[in-house]
Design a protein around this motif. Structure first.
Motif, PDB file in Angstrom:
ATOM      1  N   ALA A 189      16.441  -9.510  -5.034  1.00  0.00           N
ATOM      2  CA  ALA A 189      16.760  -9.930  -6.397  1.00  0.00           C
ATOM      3  C   ALA A 189      15.678  -9.276  -7.247  1.00  0.00           C
ATOM      4  O   ALA A 189      14.488  -9.551  -7.060  1.00  0.00           O
ATOM      5  N   TRP A 190      16.058  -8.403  -8.152  1.00  0.00           N
ATOM      6  CA  TRP A 190      15.171  -7.408  -8.766  1.00  0.00           C
ATOM      7  C   TRP A 190      15.354  -7.460 -10.270  1.00  0.00           C
ATOM      8  O   TRP A 190      16.476  -7.540 -10.762  1.00  0.00           O
ATOM      9  N   ARG A 191      14.255  -7.435 -11.031  1.00  0.00           N
ATOM     10  CA  ARG A 191      14.378  -7.455 -12.486  1.00  0.00           C
ATOM     11  C   ARG A 191      13.303  -6.627 -13.159  1.00  0.00           C
ATOM     12  O   ARG A 191      12.179  -6.541 -12.675  1.00  0.00           O
ATOM     13  N   SER A 192      13.676  -6.060 -14.282  1.00  0.00           N
ATOM     14  CA  SER A 192      12.726  -5.379 -15.152  1.00  0.00           C
ATOM     15  C   SER A 192      12.161  -6.409 -16.111  1.00  0.00           C
ATOM     16  O   SER A 192      12.885  -7.277 -16.610  1.00  0.00           O
ATOM     17  N   ASP A 229       0.815  -1.218   0.000  1.00  0.00           N
ATOM     18  CA  ASP A 229       0.000   0.000   0.000  1.00  0.00           C
ATOM     19  C   ASP A 229       0.845   1.263   0.000  1.00  0.00           C
ATOM     20  O   ASP A 229       0.584   2.205  -0.752  1.00  0.00           O
ATOM     21  N   LYS A 230       1.857   1.321   0.847  1.00  0.00           N
ATOM     22  CA  LYS A 230       2.691   2.523   0.930  1.00  0.00           C
ATOM     23  C   LYS A 230       3.524   2.708  -0.346  1.00  0.00           C
ATOM     24  O   LYS A 230       3.696   3.826  -0.823  1.00  0.00           O
ATOM     25  N   PHE A 231       4.037   1.600  -0.892  1.00  0.00           N
ATOM     26  CA  PHE A 231       4.811   1.706  -2.126  1.00  0.00           C
ATOM     27  C   PHE A 231       3.922   2.202  -3.265  1.00  0.00           C
ATOM     28  O   PHE A 231       4.303   3.091  -4.031  1.00  0.00           O
ATOM     29  N   ALA A 232       2.712   1.655  -3.374  1.00  0.00           N
ATOM     30  CA  ALA A 232       1.781   2.092  -4.414  1.00  0.00           C
ATOM     31  C   ALA A 232       1.438   3.574  -4.238  1.00  0.00           C
ATOM     32  O   ALA A 232       1.367   4.324  -5.227  1.00  0.00           O
ATOM     33  N   ALA A 233       1.254   4.022  -3.002  1.00  0.00           N
ATOM     34  CA  ALA A 233       0.965   5.437  -2.748  1.00  0.00           C
ATOM     35  C   ALA A 233       2.141   6.306  -3.197  1.00  0.00           C
ATOM     36  O   ALA A 233       1.952   7.367  -3.795  1.00  0.00           O
ATOM     37  N   MET A 234       3.369   5.852  -2.932  1.00  0.00           N
ATOM     38  CA  MET A 234       4.556   6.614  -3.322  1.00  0.00           C
ATOM     39  C   MET A 234       4.643   6.757  -4.832  1.00  0.00           C
ATOM     40  O   MET A 234       5.092   7.779  -5.342  1.00  0.00           O
ATOM     41  N   PHE A 284       5.281  -1.279  -9.652  1.00  0.00           N
ATOM     42  CA  PHE A 284       5.076  -0.472 -10.846  1.00  0.00           C
ATOM     43  C   PHE A 284       4.176  -1.200 -11.841  1.00  0.00           C
ATOM     44  O   PHE A 284       4.473  -1.297 -13.032  1.00  0.00           O
ATOM     45  N   GLY A 285       3.072  -1.749 -11.329  1.00  0.00           N
ATOM     46  CA  GLY A 285       2.107  -2.425 -12.182  1.00  0.00           C
ATOM     47  C   GLY A 285       2.647  -3.676 -12.856  1.00  0.00           C
ATOM     48  O   GLY A 285       2.154  -4.072 -13.906  1.00  0.00           O
ATOM     49  N   GLY A 286       3.643  -4.318 -12.256  1.00  0.00           N
ATOM     50  CA  GLY A 286       4.215  -5.541 -12.805  1.00  0.00           C
ATOM     51  C   GLY A 286       5.447  -5.324 -13.660  1.00  0.00           C
ATOM     52  O   GLY A 286       6.047  -6.290 -14.131  1.00  0.00           O
ATOM     53  N   ASP A 287       5.872  -4.066 -13.855  1.00  0.00           N
ATOM     54  CA  ASP A 287       7.072  -3.801 -14.646  1.00  0.00           C
ATOM     55  C   ASP A 287       8.340  -4.315 -13.958  1.00  0.00           C
ATOM     56  O   ASP A 287       9.316  -4.661 -14.618  1.00  0.00           O
TER      57      ASP A 287
END
Length: 129
Positions: A68-71, A24-29, A48-51
């Motif tokens: 572990a993070w990916r675009s 929730d907080k990340f989406a608000a940001m 970011f909407g699944g990006d």
């Protein structure tokens, strides 16, 4: 290639940690862009909407987030490691950020993107401006 950034956010380490680990907080940001972030080590996240997708590697409340993070634009199976080290700095939080293991052609976009998509919006949201 690696990215290393050091930023001060006008909020407590606990508040910064919460934005990084709360859907929730990340989406608000991010202005309401979808986020589904597990609060567990090993848990998956989508932002970011699944990006951006990945897994939480290490979560130490108020101190550290490692992912572990990916675009979704990257080749299948390519993940980078991102680390957010948090420490109290006066009335704010010093964030020491590192990212490694991303495709070389993504470097410039990523380096500028952290300020535009994370540090600026997070500072604005947490300072109440």
């Amino acid at each position: 290639m690696t990215i290393h950034q050091e930023i001060t956010i006008p909020a407590s380490p606990a508040a910064v940690f919460e934005v990084l680990t709360s859907s929730d907080k990340f989406a608000a940001m991010t202005g309401g862009r979808g986020a589904d972030i597990s609060s567990e080590e090993g848990g998956a996240f989508s932002m970011f909407g699944g990006d951006i997708k990945g897994r939480n590697v290490e979560l130490v409340p108020g101190e550290r987030v490692v992912q572990a993070w990916r675009s979704q634009a990257w080749p299948e199976g390519v993940y980078s490691m991102v680390s957010f080290a948090l420490s109290k700095n006066g009335d704010g939080t010093r964030v020491v950020f590192d990212q490694s293991g991303y495709p070389e052609e993504a470097h410039d976009m990523l380096e500028g993107g952290w300020q535009m998509m994370y540090w600026g919006p997070m500072s604005e949201m947490l300072s109440g401006k």
